[in-house]
Design an enzyme around this catalytic site. Structure first.
Site, mmCIF file in Angstrom:
data_model
loop_
_atom_site.group_PDB
_atom_site.id
_atom_site.type_symbol
_atom_site.label_atom_id
_atom_site.label_comp_id
_atom_site.label_asym_id
_atom_site.label_seq_id
_atom_site.Cartn_x
_atom_site.Cartn_y
_atom_site.Cartn_z
ATOM 1 N N LYS A 99 2.391 -2.741 6.015
ATOM 2 C CA LYS A 99 2.633 -2.598 4.576
ATOM 3 C C LYS A 99 4.085 -2.178 4.303
ATOM 4 O O LYS A 99 4.686 -2.606 3.316
ATOM 5 C CB LYS A 99 1.637 -1.611 3.974
ATOM 6 C CG LYS A 99 0.178 -2.087 4.043
ATOM 7 C CD LYS A 99 -0.029 -3.430 3.344
ATOM 8 C CE LYS A 99 -1.489 -3.846 3.266
ATOM 9 N NZ LYS A 99 -1.677 -5.134 2.571
ATOM 10 N N SER A 157 0.870 -1.191 0.000
ATOM 11 C CA SER A 157 0.000 0.000 0.000
ATOM 12 C C SER A 157 0.900 1.232 0.000
ATOM 13 O O SER A 157 2.007 1.192 0.562
ATOM 14 C CB SER A 157 -0.874 0.028 1.255
ATOM 15 O OG SER A 157 -1.487 1.305 1.414
ATOM 16 N N TYR A 208 -1.471 -0.696 10.482
ATOM 17 C CA TYR A 208 -1.704 -1.111 9.087
ATOM 18 C C TYR A 208 -0.537 -0.636 8.202
ATOM 19 O O TYR A 208 0.037 -1.424 7.446
ATOM 20 C CB TYR A 208 -3.021 -0.529 8.587
ATOM 21 C CG TYR A 208 -3.314 -0.825 7.129
ATOM 22 C CD1 TYR A 208 -3.831 -2.058 6.744
ATOM 23 C CD2 TYR A 208 -3.069 0.126 6.134
ATOM 24 C CE1 TYR A 208 -4.092 -2.344 5.404
ATOM 25 C CE2 TYR A 208 -3.322 -0.142 4.801
ATOM 26 C CZ TYR A 208 -3.838 -1.377 4.443
ATOM 27 O OH TYR A 208 -4.097 -1.650 3.112
HETATM 28 N N1 LIG Z 1 -8.594 -0.603 -1.300
HETATM 29 C C1 LIG Z 1 -7.545 0.152 -1.087
HETATM 30 O O1 LIG Z 1 -7.627 1.397 -1.134
HETATM 31 C C2 LIG Z 1 -6.204 -0.488 -0.798
HETATM 32 C C3 LIG Z 1 -5.089 0.342 -0.836
HETATM 33 C C4 LIG Z 1 -3.846 -0.213 -0.597
HETATM 34 C C5 LIG Z 1 -3.730 -1.562 -0.343
HETATM 35 N N2 LIG Z 1 -4.838 -2.361 -0.305
HETATM 36 C C6 LIG Z 1 -4.641 -3.781 -0.058
HETATM 37 O O2 LIG Z 1 -5.269 -4.514 -1.079
HETATM 38 C C7 LIG Z 1 -5.556 -5.817 -0.604
HETATM 39 C C8 LIG Z 1 -6.983 -6.185 -0.974
HETATM 40 O O3 LIG Z 1 -7.853 -5.332 -0.262
HETATM 41 P P1 LIG Z 1 -9.192 -4.735 -0.884
HETATM 42 O O4 LIG Z 1 -9.079 -3.281 -0.777
HETATM 43 O O5 LIG Z 1 -9.495 -5.366 -2.172
HETATM 44 O O6 LIG Z 1 -10.222 -5.172 0.263
HETATM 45 P P2 LIG Z 1 -11.587 -6.003 0.237
HETATM 46 O O7 LIG Z 1 -12.413 -5.662 -0.943
HETATM 47 O O8 LIG Z 1 -12.169 -5.813 1.588
HETATM 48 O O9 LIG Z 1 -11.070 -7.496 0.057
HETATM 49 C C9 LIG Z 1 -10.292 -8.112 1.034
HETATM 50 C C10 LIG Z 1 -10.133 -9.555 0.636
HETATM 51 O O10 LIG Z 1 -9.271 -10.180 1.594
HETATM 52 C C11 LIG Z 1 -9.942 -11.341 2.074
HETATM 53 N N3 LIG Z 1 -9.525 -11.596 3.450
HETATM 54 C C12 LIG Z 1 -9.536 -10.748 4.497
HETATM 55 N N4 LIG Z 1 -9.057 -11.370 5.589
HETATM 56 C C13 LIG Z 1 -8.744 -12.636 5.203
HETATM 57 C C14 LIG Z 1 -8.197 -13.764 5.849
HETATM 58 N N5 LIG Z 1 -7.876 -13.726 7.150
HETATM 59 N N6 LIG Z 1 -8.024 -14.906 5.151
HETATM 60 C C15 LIG Z 1 -8.353 -14.959 3.840
HETATM 61 N N7 LIG Z 1 -8.860 -13.926 3.148
HETATM 62 C C16 LIG Z 1 -9.060 -12.785 3.835
HETATM 63 C C17 LIG Z 1 -11.415 -11.040 1.953
HETATM 64 O O11 LIG Z 1 -12.125 -12.260 1.861
HETATM 65 P P3 LIG Z 1 -13.278 -12.759 2.881
HETATM 66 O O12 LIG Z 1 -13.779 -11.561 3.649
HETATM 67 O O13 LIG Z 1 -14.312 -13.333 1.953
HETATM 68 O O14 LIG Z 1 -12.596 -13.773 3.735
HETATM 69 C C18 LIG Z 1 -11.437 -10.302 0.624
HETATM 70 O O15 LIG Z 1 -11.434 -11.210 -0.451
HETATM 71 C C19 LIG Z 1 -5.262 -5.802 0.887
HETATM 72 O O16 LIG Z 1 -3.990 -6.374 1.137
HETATM 73 C C20 LIG Z 1 -5.249 -4.329 1.216
HETATM 74 O O17 LIG Z 1 -4.480 -4.046 2.368
HETATM 75 C C21 LIG Z 1 -6.062 -1.846 -0.537
#
Ligand SMILES: NC(=O)c1ccc[n+]([C@@H]2O[C@H](COP(=O)([O-])OP(=O)(O)OC[C@H]3O[C@@H](n4cnc5c(N)ncnc54)[C@H](OP(=O)(O)O)[C@@H]3O)[C@@H](O)[C@H]2O)c1
Length: 266
Positions: free
Chosen positions: A159, A142, A155
């Protein structure tokens, strides 16, 4: 050399039930790969895979559960015969607030899911296949890993840690296995809802590309990193943020620059 040639490759995407992981799984399938996407829930994983269709299957596995991770790795090998691509994408943020207000449980969950799990899945994939046959790994970091933001101390530290460990893994696993990371900015997903939902126009206005990110923006970058087009790219973190890390772009728009500021000083 084309970036859309992943035919014959098998990929695992952790946290693929929605958001960035689901978009990445779809992009990998579009590029020709067979994809296993995971979720804590078998039903959610299967439902997500069904939205992609042929080329995707769902697998229920808490990302920090070693037995479940081994079952998923075994399933991938038994079903497809290889594990060529691993996307360590599952992420969590249970600890909003000042560090001095946190507790061990929230620290442990953040670092178990965001830091330990990518190491665990990498270790298992390398032992089972990549160590001998090669592979490409991408960790989802991130831009928070490069910033200090109020309330996001654990968090963002997790990262920053995964950026560092990506470099360490690239050194340890080369030349057979490439290890890179992506660092998304604010992307329209459930995890980041608090960062965009009620002030999207404000965030977009402060972003050089004048919009927040969509999950497909990150999926496309990940497909590039695992493709042959990136065969000499390892140990790097690709920032995919529309320019957010550069700072407030609103101050640079022509409308925000006063006429006096536009005069040459030479
Ligand atoms: N969105 C942003 O702005 C952003 C920015 C920077 C980085 N990120 C990173 O991008 C990645 C994806 O996040 P997202 O934004 O797409 O969030 P999201 O839409 O909430 O998706 C999170 C995913 O992670 C899974 N997950 C969460 N905890 C888990 C666990 N303990 N075991 C297995 N699966 C798990 C969830 O599946 P279930 O709930 O179905 O288990 C879901 O598929 C993360 O690493 C996040 O830190 C996101």
């Amino acid at each position: 050399m084309s970036i859309d040639k992943l035919s014959g490759k098998t990929a695992i995407v952790t946290g693929g039930s929605r958001g960035i992981g689901l978009a990445t799984a779809r992009a990998l399938v579009t590029a020709g790969a067979e994809v296993i996407l995971t979720s804590r829930s078998q039903e959610a994983a299967e439902a997500a895979a069904e939205t992609i269709g042929a080329g995707a299957v769902g697998f229920g596995a808490h990302v920090a559960d070693e037995d479940a991770a081994r079952r998923c790795i075994d399933f991938a090998l038994a079903t497809y015969g290889s594990i060529d691509i691993l996307i360590n994408n599952a992420g969590t943020n249970p600890a909003f607030g000042r560090l001095v207000d946190q507790d061990k449980a929230r620290f442990a969950k953040t670092f178990d899911v965001n830091v330990w799990a990518p190491i665990l899945w990498t270790k298992l994939a390398v032992e089972a296949w990549m160590g001998e046959h090669g592979g490409a790994i991408v960790n989802t970091a991130s831009i928070g890993g490069f910033l200090h933001e109020a309330g996001l101390g654990f968090y963002n530290a997790s990262k920053a840690t995964i950026v560092h460990l990506t470099e360490q893994l690239a050194l340890e696993l080369g030349p057979r296995v490439r290890v890179n990371a992506v660092a998304p900015g604010v992307v329209r997903t459930q995890l980041a809802r608090a960062l965009w939902e009620e002030h999207e126009a404000e965030v977009a206005g402060a972003t050089a590309m004048a919009r927040i990110g969509e999950p497909d923006d990150i999926g496309a970058a990940i497909v590039f990193l695992v493709s042959e087009a990136a065969s000499w790219v390892t140990g790097t973190t690709l920032v995919v943020d529309g320019g957010q890390l550069l700072g407030d772009a609103g101050r640079f728009r022509p409308s925000a620059v006063a006429p006096a500021d536009r005069r040459s000083t030479t």
